[in-house]
Motif scaffolding. Structure first.
Motif, short mmCIF file in Angstrom:
data_model
loop_
_atom_site.label_atom_id
_atom_site.label_comp_id
_atom_site.label_asym_id
_atom_site.label_seq_id
_atom_site.Cartn_x
_atom_site.Cartn_y
_atom_site.Cartn_z
N TYR A 315 -2.20 -4.37 -3.38
CA TYR A 315 -1.99 -3.03 -3.90
C TYR A 315 -1.80 -3.14 -5.41
O TYR A 315 -1.05 -4.00 -5.87
N PRO A 316 -2.46 -2.27 -6.18
CA PRO A 316 -3.48 -1.31 -5.75
C PRO A 316 -4.80 -1.98 -5.45
O PRO A 316 -4.97 -3.18 -5.71
N LEU A 317 -5.75 -1.22 -4.93
CA LEU A 317 -7.09 -1.74 -4.71
C LEU A 317 -7.73 -2.12 -6.05
O LEU A 317 -7.39 -1.57 -7.10
N ILE A 318 -8.66 -3.04 -6.00
CA ILE A 318 -9.38 -3.43 -7.22
C ILE A 318 -10.05 -2.22 -7.86
O ILE A 318 -10.11 -2.11 -9.09
N ALA A 338 -9.47 0.66 3.50
CA ALA A 338 -8.89 -0.12 2.42
C ALA A 338 -7.75 0.63 1.76
O ALA A 338 -6.69 0.05 1.46
N ARG A 339 -7.93 1.92 1.54
CA ARG A 339 -6.88 2.71 0.91
C ARG A 339 -5.66 2.81 1.82
O ARG A 339 -4.51 2.71 1.36
N TYR A 340 -5.88 2.99 3.12
CA TYR A 340 -4.76 3.12 4.05
C TYR A 340 -3.97 1.81 4.13
O TYR A 340 -2.74 1.81 4.02
N ILE A 341 -4.68 0.70 4.31
CA ILE A 341 -4.01 -0.59 4.43
C ILE A 341 -3.26 -0.93 3.15
O ILE A 341 -2.11 -1.40 3.17
N SER A 342 -3.88 -0.68 2.00
CA SER A 342 -3.25 -0.99 0.72
C SER A 342 -1.96 -0.20 0.52
O SER A 342 -1.02 -0.68 -0.11
N SER A 343 -1.92 1.01 1.06
CA SER A 343 -0.73 1.85 0.90
C SER A 343 0.39 1.49 1.87
O SER A 343 1.52 1.95 1.72
N ARG A 344 0.09 0.66 2.88
CA ARG A 344 1.06 0.33 3.92
C ARG A 344 1.52 -1.12 3.91
O ARG A 344 2.55 -1.46 4.50
N VAL A 345 0.77 -2.01 3.26
CA VAL A 345 1.01 -3.44 3.44
C VAL A 345 2.21 -3.94 2.65
O VAL A 345 2.50 -3.47 1.54
#
Length: 379
Positions: A315-318, A338-345
């Motif tokens: 996080y954040p995504l590239i 990708a956005r969902y996982i990045s916001s939760r990991v």
């Protein structure tokens, strides 16, 4: 317990007195670099340990990625993941290649093969997947796509040292794989990395490229760079190989403790690895779901308040970084997983130096808010 920091990772180091004889040899022979005896021994030892034929050592994995793209003469567009450390995309940009970011599989966090195929254009020359957290990509699906469209496959295997899939090293897949020996990785040489390739001709070409293009004292065959690993790093790597299996075993024990306890915590989920493989237990990511008492970022702050240095990998995504906001051909709304996982990991501390009481402290913090949530629900 004292309140000393608990880091998400910490390098495993061998006994210092065991490293002194290696240094003494370097002091005696005065060979510090330029592919000396330790460099050659370490390449062979790595090939034997990983079960691969050809290893090319580098000063770091980013230089290895940059050189891998040069070695395969990649140009145009390369399909890759937005869910990775930024060096994956930087290696493309440094080569003047356009990264095309596509979505990931929400269960494995790796590139979704269907998204790869949908993004292929006449300008596509290669695919650069990442074995995220050391979990294997769908290598067979990616291989078929590459063959159908005549594309090269360069795996960013930075996390995958020691991982095995289908009875072979995860670093053995693709045209080239690149592994990292950075201090944060399962296996480290202080700094370092390597390219694993499939044939002697490619290895010879890579070895020229990492040494300014020199073949001999008077012959230069390519516009190479200085990517060589030093003798000190190579010697350290040789010593590290003696201890890597015990380090991975300790990581496994900690991972199992986390896994055994997290299953009782509502609102915390784990990646769903469908493929059977041998892990190196390099990371322990959890996903903070909507039914947990806190948001991911609130939980992150609670850990930090207790001096537990969890990290949000990745996080954040590239695609959020300014140099890549307009670099990809897909809109952000086409990267939902990708956005969902990045916001939760959230990655929990995991390294061989962790004490049991430290691991228990991590779990106490994580489960504590779950209990608060359950009490509030009961009221």
């Amino acid at each position: 317990m004292n309140n000393k920091p608990i880091y998400v990772t910490q390098p495993a180091l061998p006994p210092l007195d065991e490293f002194i004889p290696y240094l003494q040899q370097i002091w005696d022979n005065k060979i510090l670099t330029n592919c000396g005896p330790f460099h050659q021994q370490f390449e062979q030892a790595l090939a034997d340990y990983l079960g691969v034929k050809y290893v090319c050592l580098f000063a770091n994995a980013t230089l290895a990625l940059v050189t891998a793209l040069q070695a395969l003469r990649i140009s145009g567009e390369v399909i890759t993941t937005p869910y990775s450390f930024v060096a994956t995309a930087h290696s493309l940009k440094w080569n003047g290649i356009k990264p095309v970011f596509v979505d990931i599989d929400a269960k494995t966090c790796n590139l979704d093969p269907a998204a790869i195929e949908a993004a292929i254009t006449p300008q596509t020359t290669a695919i650069m997947p990442v074995h995220v957290y050391g979990t294997p990509c769908d290598t067979e699906a990616i291989r078929k796509i590459a063959e159908n469209y005549n594309l090269k496959v360069i795996y960013d295997a930075a996390h995958a040292f020691g991982c095995r899939y289908n009875n072979q090293s995860l670093c053995a897949f693709g045209d080239i794989s690149v592994v990292s020996f950075h201090a944060t990785k399962v296996f480290n040489t202080f700094e370092g990395g390597a390219i694993i390739c499939q044939d002697a001709k490619t290895k010879a070409h890579i070895d020229h490229l990492k040494n300014f293009g020199f073949v001999d004292e008077t012959t230069v065959v390519a516009a190479g760079i200085n990517g060589k690993m030093s003798e000190v790093n190579a010697a350290f790597g040789l010593l590290q190989l003696k201890y890597i299996d015990s380090c991975i075993e300790k990581r496994k024990q900690i991972s199992q403790y986390y896994r055994d306890n997290i299953k009782f915590i509502r609102g915390i989920s784990l990646p769903d690895h469908q493929l059977p493989f041998t892990s190196n237990y390099s990371y322990f990511p959890v996903f903070v779901e909507a039914d947990y008492a806190l948001s991911r970022d609130e939980l992150y702050e609670k850990f930090r308040e207790q001096n537990v240095m969890v990290r949000r990998y990745f996080y954040p995504l590239i695609t959020a970084f300014p140099m890549y906001r307009t670099a990809h051909t897909h809109r952000d709304d086409e990267l939902p997983n990708a956005r969902y996982i990045s916001s939760r990991v959230l990655c929990l501390p995991l390294h061989p130096n962790l004490e049991q009481e430290e691991v228990e402290k991590v779990m106490a913090i994580l489960s504590g808010f779950s209990k608060i949530q359950q009490t509030q629900k009961a009221l």
